[in-house]
Scaffold this active site. Structure first.
Site, PDB file in Angstrom:
ATOM      1  N   GLU A  44       0.829  -1.209   0.000  1.00  0.00           N
ATOM      2  CA  GLU A  44       0.000   0.000   0.000  1.00  0.00           C
ATOM      3  C   GLU A  44       0.864   1.260   0.000  1.00  0.00           C
ATOM      4  OE1 GLU A  44      -3.067   0.491  -0.583  1.00  0.00           O
ATOM      5  OE2 GLU A  44      -3.689  -1.593  -0.617  1.00  0.00           O
ATOM      6  N   TYR A 127      -6.285   6.612   4.378  1.00  0.00           N
ATOM      7  CA  TYR A 127      -6.553   5.586   3.375  1.00  0.00           C
ATOM      8  C   TYR A 127      -5.758   4.313   3.673  1.00  0.00           C
ATOM      9  CZ  TYR A 127      -6.014   2.586  -0.526  1.00  0.00           C
ATOM     10  OH  TYR A 127      -5.958   1.443  -1.271  1.00  0.00           O
ATOM     11  N   ASP A 145      -9.744   4.740  -2.372  1.00  0.00           N
ATOM     12  CA  ASP A 145      -8.656   5.209  -3.239  1.00  0.00           C
ATOM     13  C   ASP A 145      -9.264   5.727  -4.544  1.00  0.00           C
ATOM     14  OD1 ASP A 145      -9.443   2.976  -4.619  1.00  0.00           O
ATOM     15  OD2 ASP A 145      -7.452   2.087  -4.772  1.00  0.00           O
TER      16      ASP A 145
END
Ligand code: SF4
Length: 360
Positions: A44, A127, A145
């Protein structure tokens, strides 16, 4: 707003589609196995601002070299930078390393499960915290996202332009938390956005959510999300100094620990100002390395674009005649440094000019 969409049906259709169509990604657990939270976190962080295709090799390199978080925590920052070269946005690498050390020191080398705790760690924003919590630990949340923003804007036919649209989607995402398999639901949305609900030419005819999709029924899917009004990036100007000594070494400097390219090695430069430098001006050489009597300005310039501005760098070359002080590198050893891309461009530009190394 989400009440007008059958969420249960949407959830069921998405998960069924994901079971059959999920992408095989090196950081993703194969069906029947639990995800590795370290892999989820690392991927990520790498995927911020970078494509899946680019990240695959970097991810494999990192987990081969540092198989567990403890190994990453023990690495030096320079080693991490070196293996990060080419991914850009070096603050991500710095925070990754810092976060690994925090995890070892305070969390026994494990990633916490709860998004608010994750979000307090270096380099983990809302996020990424939601993505780790959902994907690694099946916590009930929907990480938002770019893919999810696009899919939701179409599903609900949201006309709000970016970036305000993102807040609207965040609110909807809270109402759309699935009843189970949160990680698969999140990854299903990501995969759907990447392969079916694509930025251009969404493949509505094969989409598992077509029945519920308002954007498709209204015939506006391909026009959504509405783009942001473009702002013009400012342009900044600087001079990079290429200084050689009698031994043919090049002068380098470590950039300050705060600010753009913090802590990275590069060539010395002037400040980057809003107007082009006058190459005859004394002011220019106030910030030049000392001990150089004559500067030659190389032709052309190096252009580089950062997130918030364009940079134009001219290059001045000189020979130092004072005793060695500071950070010097032989030309052959330059490649051992983790230079940011803009500095690589400068070095390449010097090599390509008639005034290039080796020095006479
Ligand atoms: S039907 Fe089309 S626009 Fe709607 S979610 Fe599916 S691919 Fe996207």
């Amino acid at each position: 707003m989400s009440k007008s969409i059958n969420i249960n049906l949407l959830e069921e259709n998405l998960l069924t589609w994901y079971d059959r169509n999920q992408r095989a990604l090196p950081w993703r657990a194969v069906p029947g196995y639990s995800p590795n939270p370290y892999h989820v976190w690392l991927s990520e962080i790498m995927l911020q601002q970078t494509t899946v295709a680019t990240v695959k090799d970097y991810f494999s390199r990192f987990v081969t070299r540092w198989p567990v978080i403890e190994d990453l925590a023990k690495a030096t920052l320079d080693e991490v930078f070196h293996n990060w070269q080419g991914l850009g946005y070096y603050s991500r690498a710095r925070n990754l390393h810092k976060c690994a050390q925090t995890l070892v020191r305070d969390y026994k080398g494990l990633l916490p499960h709860e998004a608010p705790v994750l979000q307090a760690l270096p380099g983990i924003g809302p996020y990424t915290a939601a993505a780790i919590a959902a994907i690694a630990y099946d916590q009930p949340m929907v990480p938002v996202d770019g893919n999810v923003v696009r899919v939701f804007s179409r599903l609900f036919a949201l006309e709000t332009p970016l970036p305000a649209l993102k807040n609207e989607v965040q609110i909807l995402a809270k109402e759309m938390v699935p009843s189970h398999r949160s990680g698969d639901f999140a990854q299903g949305l990501m995969d759907l956005g990447a392969t079916v609900c694509r930025p251009r030419n969404p493949l509505c005819e094969i989409c598992p959510l077509q029945k519920e999709c308002k954007g498709h029924h209204k015939g506006v899917a391909a026009q959504l999300p509405r783009p942001a009004v473009k702002s013009i990036k400012p342009r900044r100007y600087g001079i990079a100094f290429w200084v050689e000594n009698d031994e043919g070494e090049i002068l380098l400097e470590k950039r300050p620990d705060k600010g753009l390219l913090a802590g990275l090695i590069g060539l010395p430069t002037t400040i980057w100002q809003d107007t082009p430098w006058n190459l005859e001006s004394d002011a220019l050489f106030v910030s030049a390395p000392k001990g150089v009597d004559t500067w030659a300005h190389l032709p052309g310039m190096v252009r580089h674009t950062f997130t918030h501005f364009h940079l134009e760098l001219r290059i001045a070359k000189g020979h130092s005649n004072i005793p060695k002080k500071g950070l010097w590198s032989s030309f052959d050893n330059l490649k051992s440094h983790a230079f940011p891309t803009v500095m690589k461009k400068v070095i390449r530009a010097v090599m390509e000019t008639s005034l290039s190394y080796p020095p006479k």
